[in-house]
Design a protein around this motif. Structure first.
Motif, short mmCIF file in Angstrom:
data_model
loop_
_atom_site.label_atom_id
_atom_site.label_comp_id
_atom_site.label_asym_id
_atom_site.label_seq_id
_atom_site.Cartn_x
_atom_site.Cartn_y
_atom_site.Cartn_z
N GLU A 34 10.78 19.24 33.61
CA GLU A 34 9.71 20.07 34.16
C GLU A 34 9.53 19.76 35.64
O GLU A 34 9.60 18.62 36.07
CB GLU A 34 8.39 19.80 33.41
N SER A 35 9.32 20.82 36.44
CA SER A 35 9.11 20.71 37.89
C SER A 35 10.32 20.04 38.53
O SER A 35 11.43 20.55 38.44
CB SER A 35 7.80 19.97 38.18
N ALA B 7 2.47 22.36 35.18
CA ALA B 7 2.61 21.16 34.35
C ALA B 7 1.67 21.10 33.16
O ALA B 7 1.79 20.20 32.32
CB ALA B 7 2.47 19.88 35.18
N GLY C 124 12.81 19.85 36.06
CA GLY C 124 13.52 21.11 35.86
C GLY C 124 14.57 21.32 36.93
O GLY C 124 15.68 21.80 36.65
N ASP D 155 1.34 29.21 38.06
CA ASP D 155 2.23 28.14 38.49
C ASP D 155 2.04 27.83 39.97
O ASP D 155 1.25 28.47 40.67
CB ASP D 155 3.69 28.51 38.19
N THR E 74 7.88 29.42 33.02
CA THR E 74 6.86 28.98 33.95
C THR E 74 5.51 28.95 33.24
O THR E 74 5.39 29.36 32.08
CB THR E 74 6.75 29.96 35.13
N ILE F 166 3.10 20.93 29.38
CA ILE F 166 3.87 19.80 28.85
C ILE F 166 3.33 19.28 27.51
O ILE F 166 4.10 19.12 26.55
CB ILE F 166 3.95 18.66 29.88
N MET G 163 11.67 23.92 32.75
CA MET G 163 10.25 24.22 32.80
C MET G 163 9.77 24.19 34.25
O MET G 163 9.79 23.14 34.88
CB MET G 163 9.47 23.21 31.97
N SER G 164 9.36 25.34 34.78
CA SER G 164 8.85 25.42 36.15
C SER G 164 9.76 24.69 37.13
O SER G 164 9.30 23.91 37.97
CB SER G 164 7.42 24.85 36.22
#
Length: 417
Positions: free
Chosen positions: A105-106, A327, A109, A241, A237, A330, A131-132
């Motif tokens: 994620e972030s 986030a 990701g 976001d 996303t 999550i 994820m994002s």
């Protein structure tokens, strides 16, 4: 690491988690990253730490002169090392090295993107969950070195940092002096709140470096050219976001869309009464997150792999917010909402987490998120443009993307170089 309690004659699928934090913060230990629920569903869960900040991304002419290995992207070297360890050892924990899903994620990701596009990670995983994580670039992506004084290089940033500590030159003495700096001096207060580089003499590269070995191009270029792991992919996303723009007027904002200016105005401000601050946010997050996620789905499907795209919009019932911030999805992916919200977690929160977690677990185990009792989630089709949305009531619906018009003009803007 979490492994299933019940033993099976068949090896279990594996999921490998890469945390976010802008490549400068976080680690694998927060409770919301617990893999216990995955293990209960018959999935071996693995997470690891990787180097961050200047420990993870740093270059200097002295390093380039005296080191023969890959340079700059030490965080990615850690990730590749972890994946290689998993391939060699996960069977000892009941895992199947041929069934590894990489999930992040972030910045995590973006790390998945990096692993998808570097040859050093080819064959080390067979599914991806992003994820994002954007999908067109990996933060600043400075070149390792440059002969053009008008192009900032990662080595020049390293020179700036060294000078800040009284270290000059590119000889062995400079390298030894850099290595003699304490951890506190190397961190130098760097965190998510102050990682924006100084325009005059930046001392941190901002993230991944174009080193020509591990990272050879932008993510966008890799996807356009097909230079990425062709694996089933889940990508998406949150509905609120991260992202921003700083246009001072609506006219300037819409002008940035070039020949699509009028189309952009209709997509974002058809009645002409949307506040400029909202427009800056919406166009910013579309450019950074929403459209790149769709772009990834488009390119993955173009190269004959299923891409399952989502937009997560659920907000915990006790949280006051207009949408799901960056986030916040999550704990729902991990089914750890009670860890996140404790005694104020509601039954709806828990049921929403079970729904999202089942989608994710099914994808890890079978390559498709679908299963009994879940709303059907079809792979992306260019002529359909449907998306799985988890709404504010915790209901999953697969329907036309309500942001399609916005993302179409954003995609056109992204192609303006």
């Amino acid at each position: 690491m979490f492994k299933p309690a019940k033993q099976s004659k068949q090896p279990y699928p594996v999921v490998v988690w890469i945390y976010g934090g802008g490549f400068v913060n976080s680690g694998s230990s927060p409770g919301v990253y617990s893999g216990e629920s995955f293990a209960k569903q018959g999935v071996v869960f693995v997470s690891f730490n990787y180097r961050l900040g200047r420990f993870g991304f740093f270059a200097h002419p002295a390093l380039s002169s005296f080191e023969n290995d890959a340079l700059g992207n030490y965080a990615f070297m850690d990730q590749i090392a972890a994946l290689n360890w998993i391939k060699s050892n996960i069977s000892q924990f009941g895992g199947d090295p041929q069934q590894v899903t990489l999930m992040g994620e972030s910045a995590g990701g973006k790390s998945v993107h990096a692993m998808m596009q570097t040859s050093a990670a080819q064959g080390l995983f067979n599914k991806a969950i992003i994820m994002s994580g954007g999908g067109r670039e990996l933060f600043n992506q400075l070149p390792l070195t440059s002969d053009n004084k008008n192009i900032l290089s990662a080595e020049q940033v390293g020179v700036n940092f060294a000078a800040q500590h009284g270290i000059t030159g590119d000889n062995k003495a400079a390298l030894n002096a850099l290595r003699a700096l304490s951890a506190e001096q190397l961190v130098d207060g760097l965190n998510l709140a102050n990682m924006t580089p100084s325009p005059e003499a930046p001392t941190y590269v901002g993230g991944p470096i174009l080193d020509g070995i591990l990272v050879s191009s932008s993510t966008e270029e890799a996807f356009n050219e097909g230079n990425f792991s062709h694996v089933p992919t889940m990508v998406g996303t949150t509905d609120k976001d991260i992202g921003f723009a700083i246009y001072s007027t609506k006219e300037a904002l819409f002008k940035s869309f070039g020949s699509r200016a009028e189309q952009a105005q209709q997509a974002y401000d058809s009645k002409g009464n949307t506040d400029l601050a909202i427009l800056n946010y919406e166009t910013g997050q579309d450019l950074l997150m929403q459209e790149p996620a769709r772009f990834v789905a488009q390119q993955v499907s173009k190269f004959s792999q299923p891409a399952f795209i989502y937009r997560f919009g659920y907000v915990a019932q006790t949280v006051t917010a207009q949408g799901a911030a960056h986030a916040t999805e999550i704990p729902y992916f991990f089914n750890t909402v009670t860890t996140k919200y404790g005694h104020i977690t509601t039954e709806q929160d828990k049921q929403t987490a079970k729904t999202m977690h089942r989608y994710v677990t099914n994808f890890i185990k079978y390559g498709t998120p679908n299963g009994p009792g879940l709303s059907a989630w079809r792979a992306f089709k260019e002529d359909e443009r449907y998306i799985l949305q988890l709404n504010k009531q915790g209901t999953a619906t697969f329907s036309p993307d309500p942001l399609e018009a916005r993302l179409d003009v954003t995609q056109a803007k992204a192609s303006i170089k």
